[in-house]
Write an enzyme that holds these catalytic residues in place. Structure first.
Site, PDB file in Angstrom:
ATOM      1  N   PRO A 203     -59.673  -3.890  23.124  1.00 40.46           N
ATOM      2  CA  PRO A 203     -60.314  -3.752  24.420  1.00 40.46           C
ATOM      3  C   PRO A 203     -59.849  -4.755  25.478  1.00 40.46           C
ATOM      4  O   PRO A 203     -59.569  -5.916  25.160  1.00 40.46           O
ATOM      5  CB  PRO A 203     -61.799  -3.966  24.115  1.00 40.46           C
ATOM      6  CG  PRO A 203     -61.841  -4.664  22.810  1.00 40.46           C
ATOM      7  CD  PRO A 203     -60.631  -4.199  22.050  1.00 40.46           C
TER       8      PRO A 203
ATOM      9  N   GLU B 276     -51.224 -10.312  13.075  1.00 38.76           N
ATOM     10  CA  GLU B 276     -52.278 -10.454  14.088  1.00 38.76           C
ATOM     11  C   GLU B 276     -51.704 -11.292  15.233  1.00 38.76           C
ATOM     12  O   GLU B 276     -51.184 -12.386  14.995  1.00 38.76           O
ATOM     13  CB  GLU B 276     -53.476 -11.157  13.448  1.00 38.76           C
ATOM     14  CG  GLU B 276     -54.605 -11.481  14.411  1.00 38.76           C
ATOM     15  CD  GLU B 276     -55.710 -12.291  13.722  1.00 38.76           C
ATOM     16  OE1 GLU B 276     -55.666 -12.481  12.484  1.00 38.76           O
ATOM     17  OE2 GLU B 276     -56.609 -12.760  14.443  1.00 38.76           O
TER      18      GLU B 276
ATOM     19  N   ARG C 209     -59.829 -22.424  22.628  1.00 28.96           N
ATOM     20  CA  ARG C 209     -60.837 -21.819  23.506  1.00 28.96           C
ATOM     21  C   ARG C 209     -62.236 -21.929  22.879  1.00 28.96           C
ATOM     22  O   ARG C 209     -62.462 -22.762  22.011  1.00 28.96           O
ATOM     23  CB  ARG C 209     -60.416 -20.378  23.805  1.00 28.96           C
ATOM     24  CG  ARG C 209     -59.031 -20.331  24.478  1.00 28.96           C
ATOM     25  CD  ARG C 209     -58.594 -18.926  24.791  1.00 28.96           C
ATOM     26  NE  ARG C 209     -59.520 -18.289  25.743  1.00 28.96           N
ATOM     27  CZ  ARG C 209     -59.538 -16.971  25.966  1.00 28.96           C
ATOM     28  NH1 ARG C 209     -58.704 -16.173  25.331  1.00 28.96           N
ATOM     29  NH2 ARG C 209     -60.394 -16.468  26.842  1.00 28.96           N
TER      30      ARG C 209
ATOM     31  N   ARG D 212     -64.278 -17.778  19.397  1.00 25.41           N
ATOM     32  CA  ARG D 212     -62.949 -17.164  19.215  1.00 25.41           C
ATOM     33  C   ARG D 212     -62.201 -17.768  18.027  1.00 25.41           C
ATOM     34  O   ARG D 212     -61.084 -17.365  17.721  1.00 25.41           O
ATOM     35  CB  ARG D 212     -62.090 -17.341  20.469  1.00 25.41           C
ATOM     36  CG  ARG D 212     -62.652 -16.646  21.687  1.00 25.41           C
ATOM     37  CD  ARG D 212     -61.714 -16.747  22.878  1.00 25.41           C
ATOM     38  NE  ARG D 212     -62.439 -16.541  24.119  1.00 25.41           N
ATOM     39  CZ  ARG D 212     -62.755 -15.347  24.626  1.00 25.41           C
ATOM     40  NH1 ARG D 212     -62.377 -14.235  24.022  1.00 25.41           N
ATOM     41  NH2 ARG D 212     -63.440 -15.248  25.752  1.00 25.41           N
TER      42      ARG D 212
ATOM     43  N   ARG E  48     -56.160  -9.415  34.571  1.00 26.18           N
ATOM     44  CA  ARG E  48     -57.361 -10.009  33.974  1.00 26.18           C
ATOM     45  C   ARG E  48     -57.082 -11.468  33.621  1.00 26.18           C
ATOM     46  O   ARG E  48     -56.190 -11.753  32.833  1.00 26.18           O
ATOM     47  CB  ARG E  48     -57.671  -9.223  32.703  1.00 26.18           C
ATOM     48  CG  ARG E  48     -58.638  -9.846  31.765  1.00 26.18           C
ATOM     49  CD  ARG E  48     -58.440  -9.248  30.366  1.00 26.18           C
ATOM     50  NE  ARG E  48     -59.435  -9.734  29.466  1.00 26.18           N
ATOM     51  CZ  ARG E  48     -59.259  -9.817  28.147  1.00 26.18           C
ATOM     52  NH1 ARG E  48     -58.132  -9.440  27.597  1.00 26.18           N
ATOM     53  NH2 ARG E  48     -60.217 -10.274  27.389  1.00 26.18           N
TER      54      ARG E  48
HETATM   55  C1  DQA Z   1     -57.064 -12.231  22.770  1.00 28.01           C
HETATM   56  C2  DQA Z   1     -58.070 -13.355  22.480  1.00 28.01           C
HETATM   57  C3  DQA Z   1     -59.468 -12.787  22.265  1.00 28.01           C
HETATM   58  O1  DQA Z   1     -60.385 -13.829  21.976  1.00 28.01           O
HETATM   59  C4  DQA Z   1     -59.934 -12.069  23.502  1.00 28.01           C
HETATM   60  O2  DQA Z   1     -61.188 -11.466  23.282  1.00 28.01           O
HETATM   61  C5  DQA Z   1     -58.947 -11.067  24.005  1.00 28.01           C
HETATM   62  C6  DQA Z   1     -57.522 -11.372  23.931  1.00 28.01           C
HETATM   63  C7  DQA Z   1     -55.668 -12.785  23.118  1.00 28.01           C
HETATM   64  O3  DQA Z   1     -54.725 -11.980  23.098  1.00 28.01           O
HETATM   65  O4  DQA Z   1     -55.507 -13.978  23.403  1.00 28.01           O
HETATM   66  O5  DQA Z   1     -59.324 -10.056  24.585  1.00 28.01           O
HETATM   67  O6  DQA Z   1     -56.933 -11.440  21.602  1.00 28.01           O
END
Ligand code: DQA
Length: 150
Positions: free
Chosen positions: A12, A100, A109, A113, A20
């Site tokens: 998403p 990933e 961050r 996260r 963004r």
């Molecule tokens: C993300 C990191 C995630 O925490 C975040 O919700 C995203 C993007 C990144 O590519 O750094 O939507 O996956």
């Protein structure tokens, strides 16, 4: 002979890449990510299936498709990284390299996260390289298929 597929899946809000929070995610767009992945894959004689969805169940279904059609998966599950057991379970059903990718360094961050449901079953995890992380992951799958790394 048809090239083997590497599936590159995006969760998403990644459709908004470039506009963004550019201070976090940079100014490159998801189209730029796709172009980069296709170039790196083509250099190694692979094809890319590139997808994005804002819906958890759709991401699960993309993984089900990859299960039989892909030789490897690159996935940026975005916010679902931190919430989705369904995406983890779908990935667990895939017998192939799974990378990933996070554009930002999630560990620098917010604390929410720092946990990923995906990392525990991923072949590799890349965070903080910007969109180059996708290129590194596509390259890693290409090399693992050539049995140069495991
Ligand atoms: C993300 C990191 C995630 O925490 C975040 O919700 C995203 C993007 C990144 O590519 O750094 O939507 O996956």
């Amino acid at each position: 002979m048809n090239s083997q597929n590497i599936y590159v899946l995006n969760g998403p809000n990644l459709n908004l890449l470039g506009t963004r929070q550019p201070e976090v995610y940079g100014s490159e767009t998801l189209q730029d990510v796709e172009t980069l992945c296709r170039r790196v894959a083509a250099e190694n004689d692979f094809a890319i299936q590139f997808r994005q969805s804002n819906h958890e169940g759709e991401v699960v279904e993309m993984i089900h498709e990859a299960r039989t059609e892909a030789v490897g998966i690159v996935i940026n599950p975005a916010a679902y990284t931190h919430t989705s057991i369904a995406i983890r379970d779908a990935l667990a059903s895939c017998d192939m390299p799974i990378y990933e990718v996070h554009i930002s360094n999630v560990h620098r961050r917010e604390a929410f996260r720092h946990h990923s449901y995906v990392s525990g079953l991923a072949t590799g995890v890349i965070a903080g390289l910007g969109i180059e992380g996708y290129a590194a992951a596509v390259r890693a799958i290409s090399l693992s298929r050539a049995k140069l790394i495991r």
